[in-house]
Write a protein that holds these residues in place. Structure first.
Motif, PDB file in Angstrom:
ATOM      1  N   SER A  42      72.655  38.472  23.582  1.00 28.97           N
ATOM      2  CA  SER A  42      71.463  38.107  22.798  1.00 28.97           C
ATOM      3  C   SER A  42      70.137  38.207  23.541  1.00 28.97           C
ATOM      4  CB  SER A  42      71.619  36.708  22.195  1.00 28.97           C
ATOM      5  OG  SER A  42      72.733  36.673  21.333  1.00 28.97           O
ATOM      6  N   VAL A  43      70.102  38.923  24.653  1.00 28.13           N
ATOM      7  CA  VAL A  43      68.841  39.195  25.353  1.00 28.13           C
ATOM      8  C   VAL A  43      68.155  40.352  24.623  1.00 28.13           C
ATOM      9  CG1 VAL A  43      67.878  40.062  27.530  1.00 28.13           C
ATOM     10  CG2 VAL A  43      69.688  38.362  27.560  1.00 28.13           C
ATOM     11  N   TRP A  44      66.830  40.318  24.540  1.00 27.99           N
ATOM     12  CA  TRP A  44      66.109  41.404  23.871  1.00 27.99           C
ATOM     13  C   TRP A  44      66.459  42.738  24.520  1.00 27.99           C
ATOM     14  CZ3 TRP A  44      63.057  41.414  19.594  1.00 27.99           C
ATOM     15  CH2 TRP A  44      62.805  40.161  19.012  1.00 27.99           C
ATOM     16  N   LEU A  45      66.649  43.780  23.686  1.00 26.94           N
ATOM     17  CA  LEU A  45      66.998  45.110  24.183  1.00 26.94           C
ATOM     18  C   LEU A  45      65.894  45.615  25.099  1.00 26.94           C
ATOM     19  CD1 LEU A  45      68.318  46.802  20.913  1.00 26.94           C
ATOM     20  CD2 LEU A  45      69.651  45.767  22.764  1.00 26.94           C
ATOM     21  N   SER A  46      66.307  46.142  26.220  1.00 31.46           N
ATOM     22  CA  SER A  46      65.351  46.630  27.197  1.00 31.46           C
ATOM     23  C   SER A  46      65.908  47.859  27.900  1.00 31.46           C
ATOM     24  CB  SER A  46      65.050  45.533  28.226  1.00 31.46           C
ATOM     25  OG  SER A  46      64.240  46.033  29.257  1.00 31.46           O
ATOM     26  N   HIS A  47      65.291  49.010  27.621  1.00 33.19           N
ATOM     27  CA  HIS A  47      65.628  50.270  28.288  1.00 33.19           C
ATOM     28  C   HIS A  47      64.500  51.250  27.978  1.00 33.19           C
ATOM     29  CE1 HIS A  47      67.564  54.105  29.140  1.00 33.19           C
ATOM     30  NE2 HIS A  47      68.317  53.406  29.979  1.00 33.19           N
ATOM     31  N   PRO A  48      64.111  52.105  28.937  1.00 29.74           N
ATOM     32  CA  PRO A  48      63.008  53.048  28.698  1.00 29.74           C
ATOM     33  C   PRO A  48      63.190  53.917  27.448  1.00 29.74           C
ATOM     34  CG  PRO A  48      63.560  53.023  31.023  1.00 29.74           C
ATOM     35  CD  PRO A  48      64.591  52.181  30.326  1.00 29.74           C
ATOM     36  N   GLU A  49      64.421  54.278  27.115  1.00 31.62           N
ATOM     37  CA  GLU A  49      64.680  55.101  25.934  1.00 31.62           C
ATOM     38  C   GLU A  49      64.412  54.341  24.632  1.00 31.62           C
ATOM     39  OE1 GLU A  49      65.602  58.317  25.524  1.00 31.62           O
ATOM     40  OE2 GLU A  49      65.485  58.707  27.668  1.00 31.62           O
ATOM     41  N   LEU A  50      64.337  53.022  24.705  1.00 30.92           N
ATOM     42  CA  LEU A  50      64.140  52.198  23.513  1.00 30.92           C
ATOM     43  C   LEU A  50      62.733  51.604  23.444  1.00 30.92           C
ATOM     44  CD1 LEU A  50      67.541  50.289  23.646  1.00 30.92           C
ATOM     45  CD2 LEU A  50      66.976  52.272  22.223  1.00 30.92           C
ATOM     46  N   ASP A  51      61.868  51.970  24.387  1.00 30.67           N
ATOM     47  CA  ASP A  51      60.526  51.381  24.437  1.00 30.67           C
ATOM     48  C   ASP A  51      59.737  51.585  23.150  1.00 30.67           C
ATOM     49  OD1 ASP A  51      60.876  50.324  26.922  1.00 30.67           O
ATOM     50  OD2 ASP A  51      59.675  51.827  27.991  1.00 30.67           O
ATOM     51  N   SER A  52      59.752  52.800  22.606  1.00 28.79           N
ATOM     52  CA  SER A  52      58.967  53.087  21.408  1.00 28.79           C
ATOM     53  C   SER A  52      59.431  52.267  20.206  1.00 28.79           C
ATOM     54  CB  SER A  52      58.993  54.576  21.093  1.00 28.79           C
ATOM     55  OG  SER A  52      58.250  54.837  19.934  1.00 28.79           O
ATOM     56  N   PRO A  53      60.714  52.306  19.835  1.00 26.35           N
ATOM     57  CA  PRO A  53      61.121  51.489  18.686  1.00 26.35           C
ATOM     58  C   PRO A  53      60.968  49.985  18.944  1.00 26.35           C
ATOM     59  CG  PRO A  53      63.040  52.588  19.647  1.00 26.35           C
ATOM     60  CD  PRO A  53      61.821  53.124  20.322  1.00 26.35           C
ATOM     61  N   MET A  54      61.159  49.556  20.166  1.00 27.55           N
ATOM     62  CA  MET A  54      61.026  48.127  20.461  1.00 27.55           C
ATOM     63  C   MET A  54      59.574  47.663  20.358  1.00 27.55           C
ATOM     64  SD  MET A  54      63.808  46.513  20.726  1.00 27.55           S
ATOM     65  CE  MET A  54      63.303  44.990  21.486  1.00 27.55           C
ATOM     66  N   ARG A  55      58.619  48.538  20.657  1.00 27.23           N
ATOM     67  CA  ARG A  55      57.203  48.177  20.499  1.00 27.23           C
ATOM     68  C   ARG A  55      56.918  47.800  19.044  1.00 27.23           C
ATOM     69  NH1 ARG A  55      55.964  51.777  24.582  1.00 27.23           N
ATOM     70  NH2 ARG A  55      55.888  53.572  23.209  1.00 27.23           N
ATOM     71  N   HIS A  56      57.491  48.574  18.107  1.00 24.55           N
ATOM     72  CA  HIS A  56      57.289  48.299  16.686  1.00 24.55           C
ATOM     73  C   HIS A  56      57.957  46.983  16.287  1.00 24.55           C
ATOM     74  CE1 HIS A  56      55.465  52.189  16.010  1.00 24.55           C
ATOM     75  NE2 HIS A  56      56.474  52.763  16.642  1.00 24.55           N
ATOM     76  N   VAL A  57      59.132  46.735  16.813  1.00 26.41           N
ATOM     77  CA  VAL A  57      59.862  45.497  16.508  1.00 26.41           C
ATOM     78  C   VAL A  57      59.090  44.293  17.036  1.00 26.41           C
ATOM     79  CG1 VAL A  57      61.963  44.185  17.010  1.00 26.41           C
ATOM     80  CG2 VAL A  57      62.123  46.611  16.438  1.00 26.41           C
ATOM     81  N   ILE A  58      58.592  44.394  18.244  1.00 32.63           N
ATOM     82  CA  ILE A  58      57.854  43.281  18.849  1.00 32.63           C
ATOM     83  C   ILE A  58      56.549  43.026  18.097  1.00 32.63           C
ATOM     84  CG2 ILE A  58      56.622  42.568  20.940  1.00 32.63           C
ATOM     85  CD1 ILE A  58      58.961  43.970  22.499  1.00 32.63           C
ATOM     86  N   ALA A  59      55.880  44.100  17.652  1.00 33.22           N
ATOM     87  CA  ALA A  59      54.656  43.932  16.861  1.00 33.22           C
ATOM     88  C   ALA A  59      54.971  43.226  15.547  1.00 33.22           C
ATOM     89  CB  ALA A  59      54.004  45.281  16.596  1.00 33.22           C
ATOM     90  N   LEU A  60      56.068  43.592  14.904  1.00 33.89           N
ATOM     91  CA  LEU A  60      56.476  42.934  13.664  1.00 33.89           C
ATOM     92  C   LEU A  60      56.826  41.475  13.916  1.00 33.89           C
ATOM     93  CD1 LEU A  60      57.151  42.983  10.667  1.00 33.89           C
ATOM     94  CD2 LEU A  60      59.448  43.789  11.305  1.00 33.89           C
ATOM     95  N   ARG A  61      57.560  41.213  14.993  1.00 32.88           N
ATOM     96  CA  ARG A  61      57.925  39.832  15.334  1.00 32.88           C
ATOM     97  C   ARG A  61      56.674  38.980  15.520  1.00 32.88           C
ATOM     98  NH1 ARG A  61      59.660  38.746  21.241  1.00 32.88           N
ATOM     99  NH2 ARG A  61      57.449  39.177  21.340  1.00 32.88           N
TER     100      ARG A  61
END
Length: 85
Positions: A42-61
């Motif tokens: 349950s740690v937030w996903l963290s990997h350079p390949e996922l940076d772009s989609p995670m930016r959108h998720v974090i902005a929504l959060r």
């Protein structure tokens, strides 16, 4: 043999599985951000390949969090003084 990635937490998953998980988002009307967390710890996903989609998720959060705080403040102001006791 699909490419795998090791997340910041150390767990390893197929990259395409993680991307699919982020694309599907939450499964119901209630917004939940569990889809953006490691399925094992349950740690937030963290990997350079996922940076772009995670930016959108974090902005929504952050938007959802701000809206929830605003709603709580409005409801607190609308509550009669007697009910607050």
């Amino acid at each position: 043999a699909a490419p795998c990635v090791a997340l910041g937490c150390g767990h390893v998953f197929h990259l395409h599985c993680l991307r699919a998980r982020l694309d599907k988002r939450w499964p119901a009307a209630r917004i939940s951000f569990a889809f953006a967390q490691c399925p094992l710890c349950s740690v937030w996903l963290s990997h350079p390949e996922l940076d772009s989609p995670m930016r959108h998720v974090i902005a929504l959060r952050d938007k959802v969090y701000a809206a929830a705080l605003e709603r709580a403040a409005l409801e607190a102001r609308a509550r009669p003084a007697a009910a607050a006791k």
